[in-house]
Write an enzyme that holds these catalytic residues in place. Structure first.
Site, short mmCIF file in Angstrom:
data_model
loop_
_atom_site.label_atom_id
_atom_site.label_comp_id
_atom_site.label_asym_id
_atom_site.label_seq_id
_atom_site.Cartn_x
_atom_site.Cartn_y
_atom_site.Cartn_z
N PRO A 282 -9.46 -10.50 -4.53
CA PRO A 282 -8.34 -11.20 -3.90
C PRO A 282 -7.05 -11.05 -4.69
O PRO A 282 -7.06 -11.07 -5.92
CB PRO A 282 -8.80 -12.66 -3.90
CG PRO A 282 -9.73 -12.77 -5.07
CD PRO A 282 -10.39 -11.42 -5.21
N GLY A 283 -5.95 -10.89 -3.98
CA GLY A 283 -4.64 -10.84 -4.62
C GLY A 283 -3.79 -11.98 -4.07
O GLY A 283 -3.67 -13.05 -4.67
N ARG A 320 9.48 -8.18 0.98
CA ARG A 320 8.61 -8.40 2.14
C ARG A 320 9.36 -8.50 3.46
O ARG A 320 8.96 -7.87 4.44
CB ARG A 320 7.71 -9.63 1.93
CG ARG A 320 6.76 -9.47 0.74
CD ARG A 320 5.68 -10.54 0.72
NE ARG A 320 4.74 -10.37 1.80
CZ ARG A 320 4.70 -11.09 2.89
NH1 ARG A 320 5.52 -12.11 3.05
NH2 ARG A 320 3.83 -10.83 3.83
N TYR A 324 8.31 -5.46 5.87
CA TYR A 324 7.35 -5.77 6.95
C TYR A 324 7.92 -6.73 7.98
O TYR A 324 7.17 -7.29 8.77
CB TYR A 324 6.10 -6.47 6.39
CG TYR A 324 5.48 -5.92 5.15
CD1 TYR A 324 4.89 -4.66 5.13
CD2 TYR A 324 5.43 -6.69 3.99
CE1 TYR A 324 4.28 -4.19 3.98
CE2 TYR A 324 4.80 -6.23 2.84
CZ TYR A 324 4.24 -4.97 2.85
OH TYR A 324 3.63 -4.52 1.71
N CYS A 350 23.81 -3.69 -0.34
CA CYS A 350 24.54 -2.98 0.71
C CYS A 350 23.59 -2.32 1.71
O CYS A 350 23.52 -1.08 1.77
CB CYS A 350 25.46 -1.95 0.08
SG CYS A 350 26.52 -2.71 -1.14
N GLU A 351 22.83 -3.09 2.43
CA GLU A 351 21.91 -2.61 3.47
C GLU A 351 21.83 -3.71 4.52
O GLU A 351 21.67 -4.89 4.16
CB GLU A 351 20.47 -2.44 2.92
CG GLU A 351 20.29 -1.48 1.80
CD GLU A 351 20.21 -0.03 2.25
OE1 GLU A 351 19.95 0.21 3.46
OE2 GLU A 351 20.43 0.84 1.41
#
Ligand code: PLP
Length: 424
Positions: A282-283, A320, A324, A350-351
């Protein structure tokens, strides 16, 4: 009042606390962006796994890619955990944190010869081998080193984990694992190659899984293979069912770790495999809900189509949402008695993909501190230096105590190791 999925993060009056520490105090003491983790929350999450597995031959190997801070590793190592690693760098971290290499499983589709040699030298428990080609190379490296590499084949059970395509790993079209119908032949090859010893079988079908169905399906496919491999005269000592259990970011209702494990063990027993050692990797479910990312509100920017809340944390600190489109809860660390506004919470990078939350209802002013919730997993470990931004500092809390467990990166550290061309 505690927040979704995170019993250790709660409001007391107007202020948000982690354990017994006021988060705005940490932001003022250590600056922002700042990752803060509750040690108690991590140990509570681990103990759900350990409780369910007690009385069994078992090993919980924390998938340290989720959060590889040395203090996190130290916490889990002291609690008896092993580690699931995917690089030599991760192995070095385990050793630096006092982890036991004999409790390490080495996963990953692209291990290099140098990484294999280093892991053999350290004495890892086993290599989770992901292809026939890797098996051949591992045999060569082990023979050259005069050692025996214990191997577990990561099989691809072709089960849909029902999660985001980027974190689904157990389908035929994914790059991971040995195809189910090639597994028996690959075990035969492993047994025939010098320098290798068959130890186990493993699978990992994806991440942020919120239903036990795919786990049970994968387990059945794995047990079918164990039976076929043993019928061919080879023995399998352990079954490693990977990680992947989801957490609550908003309204997800994943099974509790102990309930999931009880269901898996019942199936293992029912099929007559109760004597085998079981491993889990598990993480996210050990660290995700234990952490928050603190950011300071820099500017409010009202607009015709959207209002923006510009904070000092960005996609480089927490990938994240950009990667995603993941939802992360965002709340004020000090609640104000004001009418909340709907706004996108964005960073300074800058995105247009640099956002942390969309259409959030917040009552905040410049200078306030906000907490991005459930940021303990795949937060800091995926952080980058894009836009030459130093990575955030990290703090570990336990009860009333707080320790700085990583310094904020300085600009000089970012370009250390770069070189100017010779002057002409
Ligand atoms: N094991 C392997 C082989 C993985 O690739 C991963 C994550 O991708 C994990 C375990 C941990 O998964 P999670 O953090 O979802 O528990």
């Amino acid at each position: 009042m505690s927040l979704p999925g995170a019993p250790h993060v709660a409001y007391r009056g107007a202020d948000l606390f982690i354990d017994d520490v006021r988060l705005s105090d940490l932001a003022h003491r250590y600056g922002t962006p700042l990752y803060v983790y509750s040690r108690t929350a991590m140990l509570d999450a681990l103990s759900a796994y350990q409780r369910a597995l007690s009385g069994r031959d078992h090993l919980v190997c924390y998938a340290m890619k989720a959060n590889s801070n040395l203090a996190v590793l130290q916490t889990f190592a002291a609690a008896g955990c092993g580690f699931d690693i995917v690089s030599a760098g991760e192995l070095e971290r385990v050793l630096a944190a006092g982890g036991d290499p004999a409790k390490v499983v080495f996963s990953g589709v692209g291990k290099t010869r140098a990484e294999m040699a280093m892991a053999l030298d350290a004495g890892v428990l086993c290599f989770n081998v992901e292809s026939e080609a890797e098996l051949e190379v591992l045999s060569t490296v082990a023979v050259a080193a005069g050692r025996t590499a214990k191997v577990s084949l990561r099989v691809n059970p072709d089960v849909d984990a029902g999660t985001h395509p980027y974190i689904s790993t157990g389908l035929k079209g994914n790059k991971f694992g040995v195809a189910h119908d090639r597994a028996l032949a690959t075990y035969r090859r492993a047994a025939a190659l010098p320098g290798l010893e068959v130890e186990g079988i493993d699978c990992h079908i994806g991440s942020q899984i919120t239903d036990s169905g795919p786990y049970l399906d994968a387990l059945d496919r794995v047990l079918d293979l164990v039976e076929a491999v043993e019928a061919a005269g080879l023995s399998i000592r352990h079954i490693d069912l990977g990680g992947g259990l989801g957490i609550t970011y908003t309204d997800e209702r994943p099974p509790a770790a102990d309930a999931l494990i009880a269901a898996l063990l019942a199936r293992i027993d029912a099929r007559g495999h109760g004597h085998r050692k079981v491993l889990f990797e598990p993480g996210r479910s050990l660290v995700g809900n234990a952490g928050v990312l603190l950011a300071e509100v820099l500017y409010l920017k009202p607009g015709e189509a959207k209002n923006f809340c510009i904070v000092d944390a960005a996609m480089n600190d927490l990938m994240r949402p950009a990667m995603y489109e993941a939802y992360m809860g965002i709340v004020a660390c000090t609640r104000r008695d004001a009418v909340p506004q709907t706004m996108d919470v964005v960073g300074p990078v800058c995105e247009s993909g640099d956002w942390l939350g969309r259409d959030r209802s917040l009552a905040v002013r410049p200078g306030d501190v906000v907490a991005v919730l459930s940021a303990g997993a795949y937060g800091m470990s995926m952080a980058s230096n894009y836009n030459s931004r130093g990575r955030a500092a990290e703090v570990m809390v336990s009860g009333h105590e707080a320790w700085l467990v990583r310094d904020r990166e300085t600009p000089a550290e970012l370009f250390r190791g770069e070189h100017l061309l010779p002057a002409r």
